[in-house]
Enzyme design. Structure first.
Site, PDB file in Angstrom:
ATOM      1  N   GLY A 272       0.861  -1.180   0.000  1.00 21.55           N
ATOM      2  CA  GLY A 272       0.000   0.000   0.000  1.00 21.55           C
ATOM      3  C   GLY A 272       0.889   1.219   0.000  1.00 21.55           C
TER       4      GLY A 272
ATOM      5  CB  SER B  33       4.595  -3.603  -2.115  1.00 27.19           C
ATOM      6  OG  SER B  33       4.614  -2.379  -2.785  1.00 27.19           O
ATOM      7  CB  ALA B  34       4.253  -0.485   1.733  1.00 23.62           C
TER       8      ALA B  34
ATOM      9  CD  GLU C 148       5.036  -5.461 -10.470  1.00 23.17           C
ATOM     10  OE1 GLU C 148       4.432  -6.128 -11.322  1.00 23.17           O
ATOM     11  OE2 GLU C 148       4.611  -4.371 -10.039  1.00 23.17           O
TER      12      GLU C 148
ATOM     13  CG  HIS D 162       5.871  -2.452  -7.113  1.00 22.11           C
ATOM     14  ND1 HIS D 162       4.971  -3.394  -7.532  1.00 22.11           N
ATOM     15  CD2 HIS D 162       5.520  -2.141  -5.826  1.00 22.11           C
ATOM     16  CE1 HIS D 162       4.106  -3.651  -6.544  1.00 22.11           C
ATOM     17  NE2 HIS D 162       4.422  -2.905  -5.511  1.00 22.11           N
TER      18      HIS D 162
END
Lengths: 231, 231
Positions: free
Chosen positions: B89, B121-122, B193, B158
């Site tokens: 997020g 991710s985050a 990714e 990413h």
């Protein structure tokens, strides 16, 4: 006020500031010297290199350019200046430096008194209420995200429409701005390359070759043609 | 340590965490319940909605999931937990919340003691030294950019190669990371990714389907195949 906040300094395939040349004649009409704010340092280049790039362009308009880093007392320099140009690069670096030097408020006051200001990209972000809708990487930690508030909203320069053919799971620009609007109630102007915001006296309009995408809390994003009022 | 820091939770066209399923069997082997950290809130969804998405996936592995927001005392909850998953997020929102709740250090200590941790991710960004190489928009202002330091470098999840056909003047990911390296000396792992970083005991490797791009101050960026050590 007399201000241009441009999405980008350079259009794809074009030269530095070329597409804005006619507008800059008008913006800086009657002015023979401006101060360049080089602190965003795109690509990490030196303040000197960046200032000489701006100097080369403004020579064509018979306007001399001095870099703000050249002055022993930058606050005095801003108060004595006739006009300003803040170049693009990294917004975190620009905002951190302006806060460290105590310049954010001083610059804002001088512009609000009527001194002409050109911002490009990061230099446009600082015209908004805060820098919370920049695209830049947080490579340094600023003392605050607050900016000059020349306009009663935030900007997203280099606004980019989604690329459906991209097989990538990172957030689109629109998704990011919608996430901002969950946490904040501030209007955001998605400024595509080729567009700029013009403040002239009490009017604020979107100008340039593209439609402008506007994001407000609780509304679907919508588009405005060039010439639309942003108030 | 026993950690996975993944570039993304979901591959293009795939289902949530599906591509990591076999790895997660191993990561959380012998564990019947983990705590989910929902604070990054992708798309602004609620902590409850986000937790139930994680819960649905982990039910397939016979692992129960509790959201960290459900606990009156989150520090006690982290200290009592058997393992963790921090979802993706907005990294600014995640880091701000962890600092506000006094959890960044506590979580790090628990993971360094050997409790398994999955970040996406985050949630992977916070495994690095700091969040200065996130791609996210600074929609909130965290008290600090410092993170857990599970690895002695920063991550760029990413990671995206330049798109030469894009007629856009915003910075490429590589340009942004190179600007970071002018201001900081920290190594950055560009994690495409499909890739993840695996910490197992004292080894740190890059894993997955793609090469990993590595950025170090004063060096040209270079590529490492899956299985390479990152120490």
């Amino acid at each position: 006020m007399n201000v241009i906040l441009a999405s980008t300094s350079t259009l794809f395939g074009g030269n530095y500031l070329e597409y804005l040349k006619d507008e800059l004649f008008t913006l800086f009409s009657g002015i023979d010297e401006i101060i360049f704010i080089p602190f965003a340092r795109p690509g990490g280049i030196s303040h000197e290199e960046y200032t000489s790039k701006a100097k080369d362009f403004f020579a064509k308009l018979n306007i001399n350019v001095k870099g703000l880093h050249e002055f022993a007392d930058p606050i005095e320099a801003v108060n004595a200046a006739k006009g300003f140009f803040a170049g693009g690069g990294n917004t975190f670096l620009l905002v951190k430096t302006l806060h460290e030097l105590g310049l954010m408020g001083i610059l804002s006051e001088n512009i609000k008194k009527g001194k002409p200001y050109l911002g490009c990209s990061a230099g446009s972000n600082i015209g908004g209420l805060n820098m919370k809708t920049t695209n830049d990487m947080p490579i340094v930690y600023p003392a605050s995200f607050e900016c000059m508030g020349l306009v009663p909203f935030n900007l997203n320069p280099h606004y980019l429409d989604p690329t459906p053919e991209l097989k990538h799971n990172g957030e689109t620009r629109e998704t990011r701005i919608m996430e901002f609007l969950i946490q904040n109630k501030t209007k955001v102007i998605g400024l595509r390359e080729g567009n700029w915001i013009r403040i002239l006296n009490n009017k604020i309009t979107t100008e340039g070759s593209e439609y402008t995408r506007i994001f407000e809390a609780g509304k679907a994003p919508y588009e405005c043609p060039p010439g639309s009022s942003l108030l």
